[in-house]
Design a protein around this motif. Structure first.
Motif, PDB file in Angstrom:
ATOM      1  N   ILE A 108       0.842  -1.206   0.000  1.00 40.74           N
ATOM      2  CA  ILE A 108       0.000   0.000   0.000  1.00 40.74           C
ATOM      3  C   ILE A 108       0.878   1.258   0.000  1.00 40.74           C
ATOM      4  O   ILE A 108       0.552   2.252  -0.667  1.00 40.74           O
ATOM      5  CB  ILE A 108      -0.981   0.007   1.191  1.00 40.74           C
ATOM      6  N   ILE A 109       2.004   1.231   0.729  1.00 42.91           N
ATOM      7  CA  ILE A 109       2.914   2.379   0.737  1.00 42.91           C
ATOM      8  C   ILE A 109       3.607   2.502  -0.621  1.00 42.91           C
ATOM      9  O   ILE A 109       3.770   3.609  -1.151  1.00 42.91           O
ATOM     10  CB  ILE A 109       3.952   2.253   1.870  1.00 42.91           C
ATOM     11  N   SER A 156       7.357  -1.078   6.607  1.00 40.59           N
ATOM     12  CA  SER A 156       6.474  -2.186   6.984  1.00 40.59           C
ATOM     13  C   SER A 156       7.116  -3.077   8.037  1.00 40.59           C
ATOM     14  O   SER A 156       6.456  -3.503   8.993  1.00 40.59           O
ATOM     15  CB  SER A 156       6.096  -3.014   5.754  1.00 40.59           C
ATOM     16  N   LEU A 157       8.418  -3.346   7.881  1.00 40.84           N
ATOM     17  CA  LEU A 157       9.113  -4.165   8.881  1.00 40.84           C
ATOM     18  C   LEU A 157       9.240  -3.430  10.210  1.00 40.84           C
ATOM     19  O   LEU A 157       9.060  -4.023  11.282  1.00 40.84           O
ATOM     20  CB  LEU A 157      10.503  -4.550   8.357  1.00 40.84           C
ATOM     21  N   LEU A 158       9.541  -2.132  10.149  1.00 40.80           N
ATOM     22  CA  LEU A 158       9.666  -1.333  11.369  1.00 40.80           C
ATOM     23  C   LEU A 158       8.375  -1.356  12.175  1.00 40.80           C
ATOM     24  O   LEU A 158       8.383  -1.655  13.392  1.00 40.80           O
ATOM     25  CB  LEU A 158      10.038   0.109  11.010  1.00 40.80           C
ATOM     26  N   ILE A 159       7.248  -1.057  11.522  1.00 39.92           N
ATOM     27  CA  ILE A 159       5.968  -0.994  12.226  1.00 39.92           C
ATOM     28  C   ILE A 159       5.534  -2.379  12.713  1.00 39.92           C
ATOM     29  O   ILE A 159       5.094  -2.539  13.865  1.00 39.92           O
ATOM     30  CB  ILE A 159       4.888  -0.381  11.313  1.00 39.92           C
ATOM     31  N   GLU A 194       4.996   5.493  21.818  1.00 41.16           N
ATOM     32  CA  GLU A 194       6.078   5.514  20.835  1.00 41.16           C
ATOM     33  C   GLU A 194       5.601   4.984  19.480  1.00 41.16           C
ATOM     34  O   GLU A 194       5.820   5.625  18.448  1.00 41.16           O
ATOM     35  CB  GLU A 194       7.265   4.686  21.327  1.00 41.16           C
ATOM     36  N   ILE A 195       4.940   3.826  19.470  1.00 38.88           N
ATOM     37  CA  ILE A 195       4.513   3.230  18.203  1.00 38.88           C
ATOM     38  C   ILE A 195       3.424   4.072  17.544  1.00 38.88           C
ATOM     39  O   ILE A 195       3.398   4.209  16.318  1.00 38.88           O
ATOM     40  CB  ILE A 195       4.042   1.762  18.410  1.00 38.88           C
ATOM     41  N   ILE A 196       2.540   4.678  18.338  1.00 37.85           N
ATOM     42  CA  ILE A 196       1.513   5.556  17.767  1.00 37.85           C
ATOM     43  C   ILE A 196       2.168   6.769  17.116  1.00 37.85           C
ATOM     44  O   ILE A 196       1.772   7.187  16.011  1.00 37.85           O
ATOM     45  CB  ILE A 196       0.504   5.994  18.849  1.00 37.85           C
ATOM     46  N   LEU A 197       3.191   7.332  17.782  1.00 35.58           N
ATOM     47  CA  LEU A 197       3.903   8.484  17.227  1.00 35.58           C
ATOM     48  C   LEU A 197       4.623   8.106  15.933  1.00 35.58           C
ATOM     49  O   LEU A 197       4.585   8.857  14.945  1.00 35.58           O
ATOM     50  CB  LEU A 197       4.907   9.020  18.255  1.00 35.58           C
ATOM     51  N   VAL A 198       5.259   6.922  15.933  1.00 32.57           N
ATOM     52  CA  VAL A 198       5.969   6.451  14.730  1.00 32.57           C
ATOM     53  C   VAL A 198       4.996   6.282  13.575  1.00 32.57           C
ATOM     54  O   VAL A 198       5.257   6.741  12.446  1.00 32.57           O
ATOM     55  CB  VAL A 198       6.689   5.111  15.020  1.00 32.57           C
ATOM     56  N   ILE A 199       3.853   5.642  13.821  1.00 34.57           N
ATOM     57  CA  ILE A 199       2.856   5.413  12.773  1.00 34.57           C
ATOM     58  C   ILE A 199       2.300   6.739  12.265  1.00 34.57           C
ATOM     59  O   ILE A 199       2.136   6.933  11.058  1.00 34.57           O
ATOM     60  CB  ILE A 199       1.715   4.510  13.289  1.00 34.57           C
ATOM     61  N   PHE A 200       2.030   7.667  13.181  1.00 36.08           N
ATOM     62  CA  PHE A 200       1.486   8.972  12.788  1.00 36.08           C
ATOM     63  C   PHE A 200       2.471   9.739  11.900  1.00 36.08           C
ATOM     64  O   PHE A 200       2.095  10.260  10.846  1.00 36.08           O
ATOM     65  CB  PHE A 200       1.143   9.797  14.030  1.00 36.08           C
ATOM     66  N   LEU A 202       5.097   8.595  10.127  1.00 38.56           N
ATOM     67  CA  LEU A 202       5.334   7.927   8.847  1.00 38.56           C
ATOM     68  C   LEU A 202       4.114   8.029   7.931  1.00 38.56           C
ATOM     69  O   LEU A 202       4.257   8.258   6.722  1.00 38.56           O
ATOM     70  CB  LEU A 202       5.707   6.461   9.082  1.00 38.56           C
ATOM     71  N   SER A 203       2.910   7.868   8.497  1.00 48.28           N
ATOM     72  CA  SER A 203       1.690   7.964   7.692  1.00 48.28           C
ATOM     73  C   SER A 203       1.536   9.367   7.118  1.00 48.28           C
ATOM     74  O   SER A 203       1.195   9.536   5.937  1.00 48.28           O
ATOM     75  CB  SER A 203       0.462   7.605   8.530  1.00 48.28           C
ATOM     76  N   ALA A 204       1.773  10.381   7.968  1.00 49.68           N
ATOM     77  CA  ALA A 204       1.664  11.765   7.511  1.00 49.68           C
ATOM     78  C   ALA A 204       2.692  12.060   6.424  1.00 49.68           C
ATOM     79  O   ALA A 204       2.376  12.685   5.408  1.00 49.68           O
ATOM     80  CB  ALA A 204       1.848  12.719   8.690  1.00 49.68           C
ATOM     81  N   PHE A 205       3.918  11.585   6.627  1.00 46.51           N
ATOM     82  CA  PHE A 205       4.973  11.807   5.625  1.00 46.51           C
ATOM     83  C   PHE A 205       4.615  11.137   4.303  1.00 46.51           C
ATOM     84  O   PHE A 205       4.729  11.754   3.230  1.00 46.51           O
ATOM     85  CB  PHE A 205       6.312  11.275   6.133  1.00 46.51           C
ATOM     86  N   ASP A 206       4.186   9.875   4.370  1.00 49.58           N
ATOM     87  CA  ASP A 206       3.871   9.121   3.150  1.00 49.58           C
ATOM     88  C   ASP A 206       2.731   9.788   2.375  1.00 49.58           C
ATOM     89  O   ASP A 206       2.824   9.988   1.155  1.00 49.58           O
ATOM     90  CB  ASP A 206       3.475   7.676   3.494  1.00 49.58           C
ATOM     91  N   LEU A 207       1.654  10.106   3.092  1.00 54.76           N
ATOM     92  CA  LEU A 207       0.479  10.658   2.424  1.00 54.76           C
ATOM     93  C   LEU A 207       0.746  12.062   1.882  1.00 54.76           C
ATOM     94  O   LEU A 207       0.450  12.360   0.721  1.00 54.76           O
ATOM     95  CB  LEU A 207      -0.706  10.677   3.398  1.00 54.76           C
TER      96      LEU A 207
END
Length: 315
Positions: A108-109, A156-159, A194-200, A202-207
């Protein structure tokens, strides 16, 4: 089910799309047809763009990789979802859940940035046609797809590793029809900041970054088209990017609706509907959009079918 530590659990229970028994068979039939059309359409696109000499151009090179990503994330989700319609209990093993999440995120990314690369390709084709073959060389095209694949593999591996290295507790019921980040985060009893911040991040950067490339490319494309004096020239220029623009609007529109809706109206049921659309329906629509709106693809398909018929007739 009472609260208990599920750190050593070996399976999750997927809630699925619906718990109404009378809808299981019709939905199974519907989604099986959608998935099969998606597989045939995307595999056909991949084969055509590899085999037909007239489709050996940057645009179709990217189209082939778009089909790979469509096929990838729909297959990461679709078969397991279909199986869950016909089994008694919708379970998924701990390891397969992690694998499903990793492959879904990878493809998806990758699709986000491949759509961006396709936008850049259309920008060069329309705004700088004389240097198109030099700018969009085979090497440049390869880099433009290699970087998204490498980056999405890392993300994907990181998350996935971060989520599955944390402790699960409480109910092991995933409120979704596949293993996705948000439903899994709700099952964690470890500190999730930490994981919520990482996902947020990365998701914001990707989109944002991929969408920004698309928007800038199309602003420059539209400005260039409007400067053309010929109505026929403007129509031809718009037609070269019409299919891609349609795909972009549908794909990004669905993602924006899902992730940027107000919290007050956010629900897992709404997420399910949006997820069905972008994991199953969009991969089915993309080959149709490109084949129906693109004469080169239709001609390539006719030539391939003609060769196939001649082979069978001669045998």
């Amino acid at each position: 089910m009472g609260k208990h530590n599920l750190t050593g659990l070996n399976q999750f229970i997927l809630m699925g799309i619906t718990d109404r028994p009378e809808l299981q068979a019709p939905l199974f039939g519907l989604f099986l047809i959608i998935y099969m059309i998606s597989v045939v359409g995307n595999l056909g696109t991949i084969i055509l763009t590899k085999m037909d000499s007239r489709l050996q151009t940057p645009m179709y090179f990217f189209l082939g990789h778009l089909a790979i990503t469509d096929l990838g994330y729909s297959t990461a989700v679709g078969p397991k979802m279909l199986v869950n319609f016909v089994v008694g209990e919708n379970t998924i093993s701990y390891c397969f859940c992690a694998i499903q999440l990793a492959f879904f995120l990878l493809f998806i990314i990758s699709e986000l940035f491949i759509l961006s690369a396709m936008s850049y390709d259309r920008y060069v084709a329309i705004c700088n046609p004389l240097c198109y073959t030099i700018i969009m060389s085979r090497g440049v095209c390869s880099v433009l797809v290699a970087i998204p694949y490498l980056y999405s593999t890392f993300v994907s591996l990181l998350i996935t590793i971060k989520i599955f290295n944390l402790s699960f507790c409480g109910h092991n019921v995933i409120r979704h029809f596949y293993c996705d980040c948000l439903p899994l985060l709700s099952l964690l009893c470890s500190n999730t900041h930490e994981i919520i911040l990482v996902i947020f991040i990365l998701s914001a950067f990707d989109l944002i970054s991929s969408l920004l490339i698309v928007l800038v490319s199309y602003i420059l494309i539209i400005a260039s088209i409007l400067r053309l004096s010929s109505a026929e020239g403007r129509h031809k220029a718009f037609s070269t990017c019409g299919s891609h623009l349609t795909v972009v609007v549908v794909f990004y529109g669905t993602l924006i609706f899902m992730y940027l809706q107000p919290k007050s109206s956010h629900s897992f049921d709404t997420d399910k509907v949006a997820s069905i659309f972008y994991t199953l329906v969009i991969p089915m629509l993309n080959p149709m959009i490109y084949s129906l709106r693109n004469r080169d693809v239709k001609y390539a398909l006719h030539r391939a079918l003609g060769r196939l018929c001649n082979t069978f007739c001669q045998s």
